[in-house]
Motif scaffolding. Sequence first.
Motif, PDB file in Angstrom:
ATOM      1  N   LYS A  76       9.699  13.000  -5.994  1.00 46.73           N
ATOM      2  CA  LYS A  76      10.451  12.362  -4.899  1.00 46.73           C
ATOM      3  C   LYS A  76      11.755  13.037  -4.526  1.00 46.73           C
ATOM      4  O   LYS A  76      11.923  12.452  -2.916  1.00 46.73           O
ATOM      5  CB  LYS A  76      11.031  10.894  -5.075  1.00 46.73           C
ATOM      6  CG  LYS A  76       9.621   9.853  -5.208  1.00 46.73           C
ATOM      7  CD  LYS A  76      10.972   8.667  -5.623  1.00 46.73           C
ATOM      8  CE  LYS A  76       9.605   7.458  -6.385  1.00 46.73           C
ATOM      9  NZ  LYS A  76       9.909   6.150  -6.904  1.00 46.73           N
ATOM     10  N   GLN A 117      -0.473   5.107 -12.723  1.00 49.64           N
ATOM     11  CA  GLN A 117       1.055   5.324 -11.997  1.00 49.64           C
ATOM     12  C   GLN A 117       0.652   4.365 -10.480  1.00 49.64           C
ATOM     13  O   GLN A 117       0.157   5.548  -9.912  1.00 49.64           O
ATOM     14  CB  GLN A 117       1.155   6.749 -12.029  1.00 49.64           C
ATOM     15  CG  GLN A 117       1.739   7.474 -13.111  1.00 49.64           C
ATOM     16  CD  GLN A 117       2.416   6.925 -14.054  1.00 49.64           C
ATOM     17  OE1 GLN A 117       3.520   5.448 -13.633  1.00 49.64           O
ATOM     18  NE2 GLN A 117       1.843   6.413 -15.183  1.00 49.64           N
ATOM     19  N   ASP A 118       1.318   3.181 -10.749  1.00 50.13           N
ATOM     20  CA  ASP A 118       1.558   2.980  -9.379  1.00 50.13           C
ATOM     21  C   ASP A 118       1.662   3.413  -7.812  1.00 50.13           C
ATOM     22  O   ASP A 118       0.666   3.962  -7.112  1.00 50.13           O
ATOM     23  CB  ASP A 118       1.790   1.658  -8.618  1.00 50.13           C
ATOM     24  CG  ASP A 118       1.463   0.192 -10.506  1.00 50.13           C
ATOM     25  OD1 ASP A 118       0.216   0.478 -10.644  1.00 50.13           O
ATOM     26  OD2 ASP A 118       2.367  -0.592 -11.234  1.00 50.13           O
ATOM     27  N   ASN A 119       2.596   4.407  -7.996  1.00 47.64           N
ATOM     28  CA  ASN A 119       2.770   4.676  -6.185  1.00 47.64           C
ATOM     29  C   ASN A 119       2.659   6.453  -6.379  1.00 47.64           C
ATOM     30  O   ASN A 119       2.627   6.642  -5.495  1.00 47.64           O
ATOM     31  CB  ASN A 119       4.680   4.574  -6.907  1.00 47.64           C
ATOM     32  CG  ASN A 119       5.190   5.281  -7.503  1.00 47.64           C
ATOM     33  OD1 ASN A 119       4.871   5.197  -8.342  1.00 47.64           O
ATOM     34  ND2 ASN A 119       6.436   4.792  -7.173  1.00 47.64           N
ATOM     35  N   ASP A 135       0.389   7.587  -3.345  1.00 43.00           N
ATOM     36  CA  ASP A 135       1.513   7.761  -2.110  1.00 43.00           C
ATOM     37  C   ASP A 135       2.420   8.307  -1.548  1.00 43.00           C
ATOM     38  O   ASP A 135       2.605   8.996  -0.997  1.00 43.00           O
ATOM     39  CB  ASP A 135       2.548   6.192  -2.132  1.00 43.00           C
ATOM     40  CG  ASP A 135       2.256   4.599  -1.349  1.00 43.00           C
ATOM     41  OD1 ASP A 135       0.876   5.015  -1.115  1.00 43.00           O
ATOM     42  OD2 ASP A 135       2.126   3.379  -2.490  1.00 43.00           O
ATOM     43  N   ILE A 136       2.787   8.851  -3.171  1.00 41.96           N
ATOM     44  CA  ILE A 136       3.606  10.361  -2.783  1.00 41.96           C
ATOM     45  C   ILE A 136       3.528  11.437  -3.097  1.00 41.96           C
ATOM     46  O   ILE A 136       3.245  12.396  -1.801  1.00 41.96           O
ATOM     47  CB  ILE A 136       4.012  10.820  -4.077  1.00 41.96           C
ATOM     48  CG1 ILE A 136       5.878   9.278  -4.264  1.00 41.96           C
ATOM     49  CG2 ILE A 136       5.089  11.424  -4.772  1.00 41.96           C
ATOM     50  CD1 ILE A 136       6.327   9.013  -6.003  1.00 41.96           C
ATOM     51  N   LYS A 152      -5.961   4.302   1.271  1.00 44.81           N
ATOM     52  CA  LYS A 152      -4.761   4.877   1.709  1.00 44.81           C
ATOM     53  C   LYS A 152      -4.951   4.739   3.265  1.00 44.81           C
ATOM     54  O   LYS A 152      -5.603   5.597   3.956  1.00 44.81           O
ATOM     55  CB  LYS A 152      -4.263   5.578   1.167  1.00 44.81           C
ATOM     56  CG  LYS A 152      -4.048   5.695  -0.177  1.00 44.81           C
ATOM     57  CD  LYS A 152      -2.168   4.384  -0.446  1.00 44.81           C
ATOM     58  CE  LYS A 152      -2.702   4.397  -1.727  1.00 44.81           C
ATOM     59  NZ  LYS A 152      -1.438   2.823  -2.015  1.00 44.81           N
TER      60      LYS A 152
END
Length: 630
Positions: A449, A477-479, A482-483, A520
């Motif tokens: 991030k 890992q959930d996110n 998205d990253i 997504k």
Amino acid sequence: MMLLYIESKAFPFKTFVLQCKATDTIARIRAQMLHVLYELGRGDHQFRLRFKGQYLRDAYTVEDYKIFENCIIKMVPMAKRMKSFMDIQSNLGFNLDMGSGYSVDVKYALEKEVGKLKWREHMLVDFKGMMYAHFLAALLSFLTVYWYAGIWLLVFFIYSSTQCPSYSHIIGFVGASGFWHKRYMIIYGIFSLVIFGVSLGLAINILFQILTHGCADWEFTGGCSHQVVYSFVFFAMHFIFVFISNILSWMLLHNFRFNTGDILEKYLVLTRDIEKVIASAKSGKIKEQRNAAFELASLATTGDDSKFRIVTEGGLEVLISLGLSPDEATQEYAAEAIAELLTVPAIQDQFVEMGGVSTLTTLLHSNDQRIVQEAATALSYIVSDSEDNKPHIVSDRGMDDIAHAAKNGSVATQRIIAGVFLELAFNADIRAQMSHMNTPAIALIELCKSKDNETQRLALQTLELIAIECADVIFFQDNMLDILLGLATSTLDEGIYLLAGKILLYYAENTDTCSQLLAKENLKDSLSQFAKTSDPILQKVVAKIVLSTVEEPSLAIRAKEMSLQDILVYIRDNAADRDAWNMADEGIQIFATDDFFRLQPHPGSSSDSMGSLSSITKRPIMASSSSLTA
């Protein structure tokens, strides 16, 4: 010469102006400030200098830190955390004897320099007073038999009085003549020697006249007239006076060779006995321990010889102890000294054997970002230089400590920690351990991030290595998705795109995670951004991701609804090499039919030749150890 401005919160209404040269050491700048503080009655005020967020070390020069004319340098008090002292008193009952500030040697050197400068000031005042005597001598010389001597004496007086420099031990030389103070004293010394010789010669010549005449019966006539006798007395006294002033001028010239910091500098960069510093660190007085830690950090920067001297005298053990001091300033300087010492691989082994790693991992939990950064830097040297020492880093919850720094550290610290993770992942045993732990993956996602591209690159390289070992820890890992997809909009670095694409390929090749990927909404936009590159490997990775989405009929429908074939069309039209064109063209043919069962890629086809874990996904971009401390 250049001017520097020194600011400090300890003196909110003052800005100090110092003169220096580019080749001056930071120790000399600090010496000048010690003189200023001495005049303010704050000679015991301990401080460090900071420029652009970086603490300046005494052994380095102004030029080394790229400090230019009119730069502003911050003066940071070494005792800047008084709250910690209150906590000590109320909770721990430690000895709060703050010590006596600077060491006796430094204080003695400061007082000696002040004495030299004050002597210069007083002697110049007396020297200027002698100018009036020169004027009187020029007037009186017109009454002698050699009246024309008054002409050169008057010229000598005019030059001496108008060009004589002025000096204050507080602000230095004053006025335009101050720039040429050495040249003035040389010219004065030469002229006064000439005048001394002339006056001596005239006095001897007149004395011969008087002795020849004899002055019988004290009759002052002819060669023994009152004027002749007066002339002898005048020139005799004048050459003595000129001789004294000449000696004084050469004494001042010798004093002019001394500059502020000539004595102090060697004590501030610690060319003195290291045993005194170690003894001071063991004294138990907080102020002296803090000063000793700072001095050890400064000494360590002067070269490898100094580093080995510190270690030989037991400095490592002392620094490990100081690193756990209740005083945060002492912790910071101790961590800085340790980081500097650990640049030598031989010292690293001894440090690890003494259990120093636990001190560094403990410091990663500090609330002070400077302490955390120095501790992380020290760890980076250990993991980059020795495979044998890496297991000591992750033992006893070390991985959790590093993960804590990854989450809470500054941008600079996060970059270092990302490099530490990557170096650890190069070790097969530690990589296997990381692939079965959730903590490292969470920390690495946090590092992804970051707004710093280098931090992102190092973290993604580590995640790729972990995915090669065991991709499941990444999938959990959930996110993470998205990253990875968000990198398309947060950076323009194609190297980061490639790393993200290779990790996304693991998602695409797994049926369960592929459905998450297709869920997504920004998948197409992100892959399109990745595909707009001149890197053929990245184009093939993107093409492979799209092809993987149509290997299952249920997922292929969703892929077609998202028009992922548009990405393949772009790659085919802008292919960087033949393989990328072939993969894109084959995918376009698959999307052109609704019979996904019949047109799935068969073994032996060009798309299958890439393999689910092809060479492009098993070949992580390796980072040099130097990137850990960038």
